[in-house]
Design a protein around this motif. Structure first.
Motif, PDB file in Angstrom:
ATOM      1  N   SER A  88      -6.358   0.163 -69.001  1.00  0.00           N
ATOM      2  CA  SER A  88      -7.365   0.183 -69.703  1.00  0.00           C
ATOM      3  C   SER A  88      -7.340  -1.298 -70.478  1.00  0.00           C
ATOM      4  O   SER A  88      -6.292  -1.707 -70.843  1.00  0.00           O
ATOM      5  CB  SER A  88      -8.003   1.241 -70.561  1.00  0.00           C
ATOM      6  OG  SER A  88      -6.925   1.229 -71.802  1.00  0.00           O
ATOM      7  N   GLY A 138      -8.100  -1.551 -73.371  1.00  0.00           N
ATOM      8  CA  GLY A 138      -7.573  -1.423 -74.830  1.00  0.00           C
ATOM      9  C   GLY A 138      -5.803  -1.289 -74.781  1.00  0.00           C
ATOM     10  O   GLY A 138      -5.212  -1.832 -75.672  1.00  0.00           O
ATOM     11  N   ASN A 139      -5.338  -0.723 -73.634  1.00  0.00           N
ATOM     12  CA  ASN A 139      -3.974  -0.500 -73.474  1.00  0.00           C
ATOM     13  C   ASN A 139      -3.333  -1.966 -73.112  1.00  0.00           C
ATOM     14  O   ASN A 139      -2.368  -2.357 -73.587  1.00  0.00           O
ATOM     15  CB  ASN A 139      -3.403   0.573 -72.288  1.00  0.00           C
ATOM     16  CG  ASN A 139      -3.515   1.829 -73.047  1.00  0.00           C
ATOM     17  OD1 ASN A 139      -3.267   2.046 -74.073  1.00  0.00           O
ATOM     18  ND2 ASN A 139      -3.735   2.726 -71.892  1.00  0.00           N
ATOM     19  N   HIS A 159      -4.590  -4.705 -74.074  1.00  0.00           N
ATOM     20  CA  HIS A 159      -4.478  -5.589 -75.602  1.00  0.00           C
ATOM     21  C   HIS A 159      -3.322  -4.897 -76.481  1.00  0.00           C
ATOM     22  O   HIS A 159      -2.503  -5.787 -76.838  1.00  0.00           O
ATOM     23  CB  HIS A 159      -5.933  -5.246 -76.115  1.00  0.00           C
ATOM     24  CG  HIS A 159      -5.969  -5.893 -77.305  1.00  0.00           C
ATOM     25  ND1 HIS A 159      -5.759  -5.630 -78.673  1.00  0.00           N
ATOM     26  CD2 HIS A 159      -6.416  -7.491 -77.612  1.00  0.00           C
ATOM     27  CE1 HIS A 159      -5.948  -6.376 -79.498  1.00  0.00           C
ATOM     28  NE2 HIS A 159      -6.321  -7.644 -78.843  1.00  0.00           N
ATOM     29  N   ARG A 160      -3.170  -3.688 -76.421  1.00  0.00           N
ATOM     30  CA  ARG A 160      -2.040  -3.174 -77.132  1.00  0.00           C
ATOM     31  C   ARG A 160      -0.707  -3.912 -76.712  1.00  0.00           C
ATOM     32  O   ARG A 160       0.257  -3.757 -77.635  1.00  0.00           O
ATOM     33  CB  ARG A 160      -1.970  -1.563 -77.276  1.00  0.00           C
ATOM     34  CG  ARG A 160      -3.227  -0.993 -78.070  1.00  0.00           C
ATOM     35  CD  ARG A 160      -3.155   0.412 -78.187  1.00  0.00           C
ATOM     36  NE  ARG A 160      -4.333   1.109 -78.355  1.00  0.00           N
ATOM     37  CZ  ARG A 160      -5.447   1.222 -77.381  1.00  0.00           C
ATOM     38  NH1 ARG A 160      -5.126   0.816 -76.137  1.00  0.00           N
ATOM     39  NH2 ARG A 160      -6.427   1.559 -77.764  1.00  0.00           N
TER      40      ARG A 160
END
Length: 100
Positions: free
Chosen positions: A44, A46-47, A49-50
């Protein structure tokens, strides 16, 4: 779950795994005397980006000042989006329209 990244250092791999949301798994494999750590998780944005991947932080910064882009910023945006298109195809995820 898919392979998201590989690491040479166990501590770095464990630290990255802690950042992920959703299912995750860290697996090590040995090749002669070298051990690598494979981080599996939910692909994802989000992952990614993290994990600090694919220049997503830079993209966020660019988009925050989109109204005042110069030619160099437009070129950099196009480069990042080209990379994200490949990532999106490889992981069967869509790029948010507001990033384009």
């Amino acid at each position: 779950m898919k392979l998201l990244n590989t690491y040479d250092d166990r501590d770095e791999a464990e630290e990255a795994a802690e950042k992920l949301t959703g299912e995750k798994r860290l697996a090590s494999e040995r090749d002669a005397t070298v051990v690598i750590y494979n981080l599996f998780g939910i692909p994802s944005w989000g992952n990614f980006h993290r994990l600090g991947m694919y220049n997503l932080s830079e993209l966020k910064s660019l988009l925050d000042r989109r109204a005042s882009w110069q030619a160099a910023e437009q070129i950099r945006h196009a480069e990042i989006v080209a990379t994200l298109n490949t990532v999106a195809k490889n992981h069967a995820i869509d790029i948010p329209a507001h990033w384009l």
